[in-house]
Design a protein around this motif. Structure first.
Motif: not given
Length: 107
Positions: A7-17
């Motif tokens: 979900g929205n978390s996927t894009r957020w995490f992708a920018s941090r890992v």
């Protein structure tokens, strides 16, 4: 990192890992999130659509290799059982939107 439930978390995490395995079991939602990843050219996410039978399968992830895991989607118990051995000794497991019920036989 691995997340169960995209979900929205996927894009957020992708920018941090550096790498994210994102597991989804709802075909329409999978397509929605996949389209967002493609539009934003996010390349460090392996976004997979899985059935209920294979949803929690992490057999291709090395034990002790994950820094963080998010369990939000389906089969939370199965996901927790699968991901715990995959976490580094100082790794984190976040179990989102979960309510634990405790009952006592003592009156």
């Amino acid at each position: 990192m691995v997340e169960f439930g995209s979900g929205n978390s996927t894009r957020w995490f992708a920018s941090r890992v550096s790498f994210l395995l994102s597991v989804e079991d709802l075909p329409d939602w999978y397509e929605h999130v996949q389209q967002q990843l493609e539009e934003r050219r996010i390349a460090n996410v392996k976004h997979v659509l899985r059935s209920a039978e294979t949803y929690a399968d992490l057999s291709d992830i090395e034990d002790g290799s994950l820094h963080f895991a998010l369990v939000y989607g389906t089969d939370r118990e199965g996901c927790v059982r699968a991901v715990v051995p995959k976490l580094k000794p100082d790794g984190w497991l976040y179990l989102d939107n979960t309510c634990l019920l405790y009952t006592s036989d003592a009156a």
